[in-house]
Design a protein around this motif. Structure first.
Motif, PDB file in Angstrom:
ATOM      1  N   ILE A   1      -2.625  -8.649   5.148  1.00  0.00           N
ATOM      2  CA  ILE A   1      -1.959  -8.396   3.874  1.00  0.00           C
ATOM      3  C   ILE A   1      -0.927  -7.288   4.043  1.00  0.00           C
ATOM      4  O   ILE A   1      -0.960  -6.532   5.026  1.00  0.00           O
ATOM      5  CB  ILE A   1      -2.956  -7.982   2.771  1.00  0.00           C
ATOM      6  CG1 ILE A   1      -3.745  -6.741   3.206  1.00  0.00           C
ATOM      7  CG2 ILE A   1      -3.893  -9.138   2.405  1.00  0.00           C
ATOM      8  CD1 ILE A   1      -4.663  -6.168   2.142  1.00  0.00           C
ATOM      9  N   TYR A   2      -0.035  -7.213   3.064  1.00  0.00           N
ATOM     10  CA  TYR A   2       0.894  -6.089   2.993  1.00  0.00           C
ATOM     11  C   TYR A   2       0.610  -5.313   1.710  1.00  0.00           C
ATOM     12  O   TYR A   2       0.349  -5.903   0.656  1.00  0.00           O
ATOM     13  CB  TYR A   2       2.352  -6.565   3.005  1.00  0.00           C
ATOM     14  CG  TYR A   2       2.849  -6.907   4.393  1.00  0.00           C
ATOM     15  CD1 TYR A   2       3.497  -5.956   5.179  1.00  0.00           C
ATOM     16  CD2 TYR A   2       2.640  -8.172   4.933  1.00  0.00           C
ATOM     17  CE1 TYR A   2       3.950  -6.268   6.456  1.00  0.00           C
ATOM     18  CE2 TYR A   2       3.076  -8.493   6.210  1.00  0.00           C
ATOM     19  CZ  TYR A   2       3.724  -7.532   6.969  1.00  0.00           C
ATOM     20  OH  TYR A   2       4.151  -7.833   8.233  1.00  0.00           O
ATOM     21  N   ILE A   3       0.642  -4.007   1.820  1.00  0.00           N
ATOM     22  CA  ILE A   3       0.432  -3.118   0.681  1.00  0.00           C
ATOM     23  C   ILE A   3       1.738  -2.345   0.525  1.00  0.00           C
ATOM     24  O   ILE A   3       2.174  -1.658   1.454  1.00  0.00           O
ATOM     25  CB  ILE A   3      -0.758  -2.170   0.949  1.00  0.00           C
ATOM     26  CG1 ILE A   3      -2.027  -2.998   1.235  1.00  0.00           C
ATOM     27  CG2 ILE A   3      -0.981  -1.240  -0.227  1.00  0.00           C
ATOM     28  CD1 ILE A   3      -3.074  -2.262   2.024  1.00  0.00           C
ATOM     29  N   LYS A   4       2.371  -2.519  -0.625  1.00  0.00           N
ATOM     30  CA  LYS A   4       3.721  -1.959  -0.773  1.00  0.00           C
ATOM     31  C   LYS A   4       3.889  -1.243  -2.104  1.00  0.00           C
ATOM     32  O   LYS A   4       3.264  -1.621  -3.102  1.00  0.00           O
ATOM     33  CB  LYS A   4       4.772  -3.060  -0.623  1.00  0.00           C
ATOM     34  CG  LYS A   4       4.586  -4.244  -1.554  1.00  0.00           C
ATOM     35  CD  LYS A   4       5.691  -5.297  -1.394  1.00  0.00           C
ATOM     36  CE  LYS A   4       5.649  -5.998  -0.058  1.00  0.00           C
ATOM     37  NZ  LYS A   4       6.636  -7.098   0.035  1.00  0.00           N
ATOM     38  N   PRO A   5       4.742  -0.213  -2.131  1.00  0.00           N
ATOM     39  CA  PRO A   5       4.996   0.485  -3.399  1.00  0.00           C
ATOM     40  C   PRO A   5       5.592  -0.472  -4.420  1.00  0.00           C
ATOM     41  O   PRO A   5       6.417  -1.322  -4.071  1.00  0.00           O
ATOM     42  CB  PRO A   5       6.005   1.572  -3.012  1.00  0.00           C
ATOM     43  CG  PRO A   5       5.932   1.690  -1.530  1.00  0.00           C
ATOM     44  CD  PRO A   5       5.538   0.344  -1.020  1.00  0.00           C
TER      45      PRO A   5
END
Length: 250
Positions: free
Chosen positions: A50-54
């Motif tokens: 997964i990607y965790i992004k602002p």
């Protein structure tokens, strides 16, 4: 959804919700949810990456890539990789990194690679001097080795998409893909424009997986036109800048 007068939309969450309203765009949007422990646990176990992004941010700043494999967890922020033997430790470390800021979690797309480096594609869509939405440019962005984002400002290298796709697709297939991405970009612009009628240009970042499915990574309502000047052929750059100047004059 209430119409707002704005030319720049910063919230990735709002943009995602707007696009999900369109049934022809929805299949190309990776599962995206707000950051919290329950969503993190479910998504990392369902998707493995997964990607965790602002929710608000530019140039790939603050983007985290996380993976889960055989009971272990890890995440990468910039060049540093953190490893964990349990989900609680993994979550606690990520939680400290995220802090009080608003973050989103997005299903990870295993991007195609060129020379061992990940790449994605930027499609430029602009409102023409005649007031018609038109795809005016397409360019590949080759990520720097060891980095998880492809942005030019994070060391990514702008390249002609033919260069990046030549080992994956034949010429005719590349042409069809470009046409599909242009059509998708125009649909996205029209959908965004329903809520934000002052938007005059967007940059759609698209990732391709091994099956050549295009995934919408992000929609930028204030895209950098100057990356097109990095191409040897300046025709796209000239058109993008001509439309940009015309939009400013309206």
């Amino acid at each position: 959804m209430k119409v707002k007068q704005a030319a720049k939309v910063q919230s990735k969450w709002i943009k995602t919700k707007i696009l999900l309203q369109n049934s022809s765009i929805k299949p190309f949007i990776p599962d995206t949810r707000r950051w919290n422990e329950a969503n993190l646990k479910q998504m990392i176990r369902d998707y493995k990456m997964i990607y965790i992004k602002p929710e608000r941010g530019t140039y790939g700043n603050g983007v985290i890539r996380a993976e889960h494999k055989e009971g272990s967890y890890k995440y990468q922020l910039k060049e540093k990789v953190h490893n964990f033997d349990s989900f609680p430790a993994f979550y606690q470390s990520l939680s400290r990194t995220v802090g009080k800021r608003s973050y989103l979690i997005q299903k990870g797309i295993r991007l195609l690679k060129h020379s061992g480096r990940r790449f994605d594609i930027r499609v430029m869509v602009q409102n023409s001097p005649q007031g018609v939405w038109e795809a005016t440019g397409i360019i590949g962005r080759l990520g720097q080795k060891g980095k998880i984002v492809t942005n030019y400002h994070s060391g990514g290298r702008p390249l002609a998409i033919g260069t990046l796709l030549q080992s994956h697709l034949g010429t005719a297939q590349q042409t069809r893909l470009t046409e599909e991405l242009y059509a998708l970009g125009v649909r996205i612009a029209r959908q965004m424009n329903k809520t934000y009628p002052n938007i005059r240009q967007i940059g759609v970042d698209v990732g391709l997986d091994a099956g050549m499915t295009p995934w919408i990574i992000e929609v930028n309502t204030n895209p950098d036109p100057y990356i097109f000047n990095q191409l040897k052929d300046k025709s796209m750059y000239r058109k993008v800048m001509r439309y940009r100047r015309a939009a400013k004059g309206k």
